[in-house]
Design an enzyme around this catalytic site. Structure first.
Site: not given
Length: 529
Positions: A118, A199, A223
């Site tokens: 990420k 996210s 998330s």
């Protein structure tokens, strides 16, 4: 900016500001990349280990295949927008690993496994770390995050950076999960006009679409588990402190944690083994000494449901009858395998979330300012105030939603303030001693289960996300572990089940998750409809 795949010319160094691209042709229009055509589709870590050991494949061949697939499905074809940057050194890394094996040197437990990070996890290489924000375009951290360092040591190939909800979805109101100013909107691979949730959206989509074997996400509240649920994969949100946060762009020091995302429970467990450990730069990890495991695979047992007392959190029930039916079927399966199910109406007292919000706002300001300072003299943004000003000037950042949470955080004082100290103490007491720990002890439970969420909603840049239900908050507030894995499908869209418990209870949760996964086999390959 998407860093181009080595050797390709398509879109070299193009800025992709297409924020909400329309649905492209079905992947079946590209037969070389249709479901079943990719040579490593649904391969697990053990499959690669066996192939490498037998010398039937090289790391370079594997990495080249994944880079080609990213080009075909993420940058072209259905344009999933899951991968924000491709590592321009990926093939060099692959070659170095092939040379290492050829020399007879020992190899790590993640040897040759492609992993995406990420894009809020620092890497000290040719890639930027941006949190999806144009304010950090080109930002180069001064060193690897602890997570990146551990992955490199284990022999993994960091394939690139995954798109995400900008600033981990804690920037403003009416946001669309999976959107960032740097990468645009990530799409759900099961139905392209649906949202990927959470996210860590790009991480989940990439794993689900076989753009990578594994990905690393981060969670403050939902998330990891929500995108895992919405994209039909496994996500582990560890106990806070089990995996270091040093070099991770923060929201909340109390709630933040990185965690692995994979297509199977076993792969997620193997990845977790490579991430844990005490990091002097993250004080929270000091508590993990004596609590982390060097072998999580040992807890994966097909009969792991037998004899377990499991709480069924009923709070999300009654909001979506289709999800309720899947949850009832999951409970029935657990009972058929020897688990005892105890209904639970409430896990934590009402009002816990309000304290959590205050904690997050206070810690966000301190954490972001400290992160910007860590970037050194060349930092493109030096503090939260400058970030807010940048967004106000930028033509893209505030096009669809505001920066309310950044502005609220900027108004907060320091962590010595009484308001922060009281909010933190109340949140931890209510979520732990009066929450999860109380429920587990009073009912003598091994874990608690609940649906992770409802089927993915249609992506809507005007009105933002449309959550119907969720169960991530109790574990998030407490800093306790949570695992989401596939529970079934509603009209072609995946739905996950969450399994959570007390601090450092990952072994018990993995045992339950693995037994459920092996007995139900709900994972399906997405078809990019």
């Amino acid at each position: 900016m998407r860093i181009p795949i080595p050797g390709t010319t398509l879109r070299n160094f193009m800025l992709l500001w297409v924020l909400f691209p329309g649905t492209s042709c079905d992947v079946s229009d590209n037969p070389d990349n249709s479901v079943g055509a990719f040579p490593y589709e649904e391969w697990q870590i053990d499959d690669f280990r066996e192939a490498y050991a037998a010398e039937t494949v090289t790391v370079r061949e594997v990495v080249e295949a994944y880079l080609d697939r990213i080009e075909a499905l993420d940058q072209s074809g259905p344009e999933l927008n899951a991968v924000l940057q491709v590592n321009p050194d990926a093939l060099k890394l692959a070659d170095s690993l092939d040379l290492l094996r050829a020399s007879g040197s020992p190899v790590g437990p993640m040897f040759g496994i492609p992993v995406l990070l990420k894009d809020n996890l620092d890497t000290h290489d040719a890639m930027a770390t941006t949190a999806g924000s144009r304010a950090l375009a080109g930002s180069r951290p001064t060193k690897d995050s602890f997570v990146a360092k551990k992955l490199r040591e284990s022999g993994a190939v960091i394939l690139g950076k995954a798109n995400l909800s900008e600033w981990a979805n804690f920037r403003g109101e009416l946001s669309s999960s999976g959107w960032s100013g740097m990468g645009g909107q990530t799409k759900n691979p099961y139905q392209l006009d649906r949202n990927p949730c959470g996210s860590s959206s790009g991480s989940a989509v990439a794993v689900s679409a076989n753009l990578s074997v594994l990905a690393i996400g981060t969670e403050t509240n939902g998330s990891i588990v929500c995108p895992a649920h919405a994209n039909g994969i496994v996500g582990i949100k560890p106990t806070v402190g089990l995996v270091s946060r040093s070099g991770v762009i923060p929201i909340s020091d109390t709630q933040d944690t990185p965690g692995p995302m994979a297509r199977t429970v076993k792969d997620a467990a193997i990845a977790l083994e490579s991430l844990v450990g005490v990091d002097p730069e993250d004080a929270k990890t000091l508590a993990s000494a004596g609590n982390y495991q060097v072998d999580y695979v040992q807890f994966l047992k097909k009969d792991g449901l037998k004899g377990k007392r499991i709480g069924w959190f009923k709070g999300p029930s009654g909001r979506n009858f289709k999800v309720d039916r899947l949850m009832e079927a999951a409970i029935a399966y657990m009972e058929s395998q020897g688990a005892e199910i105890i209904p639970i109406d409430q896990v934590e007292p009402a009002g816990t979330g309000a304290h959590s919000l205050q904690v997050m706002l206070y810690e966000y300001k301190q954490g972001l300012n400290a992160y910007f300072e860590s970037l050194g003299a060349d930092a493109p943004i030096r503090n939260l105030e400058e970030l807010i000003a940048f967004n106000e000037r930028d033509s893209i950042e505030l096009r669809h939603y505001n920066q309310f949470y950044l502005e609220q955080a900027q108004q907060k004082g320091g962590l010595e303030e009484t308001a922060y100290q009281e909010a933190l103490a109340s949140m931890l007491r209510m979520s732990r001693a009066e929450g999860i720990d109380k429920v587990l002890e009073e009912n003598q439970l091994h874990a608690i289960v609940a649906p992770t969420g409802s089927p993915a909603w249609k992506t809507d840049p005007v009105n933002g996300d449309s959550f119907q239900l969720g169960s991530s908050s109790p574990a998030a507030h407490a800093g306790y572990p949570n695992i989401s894995l596939p529970m079934g499908f509603v009209e072609g869209l995946p739905v996950g089940i969450s399994i959570f418990g007390t601090a450092w209870s990952e072994p018990a949760l993995l045992e339950i998750a693995y037994a459920f996964e092996q007995g139900t086999n709900h994972r399906k390959v997405p078809e990019f409809r």
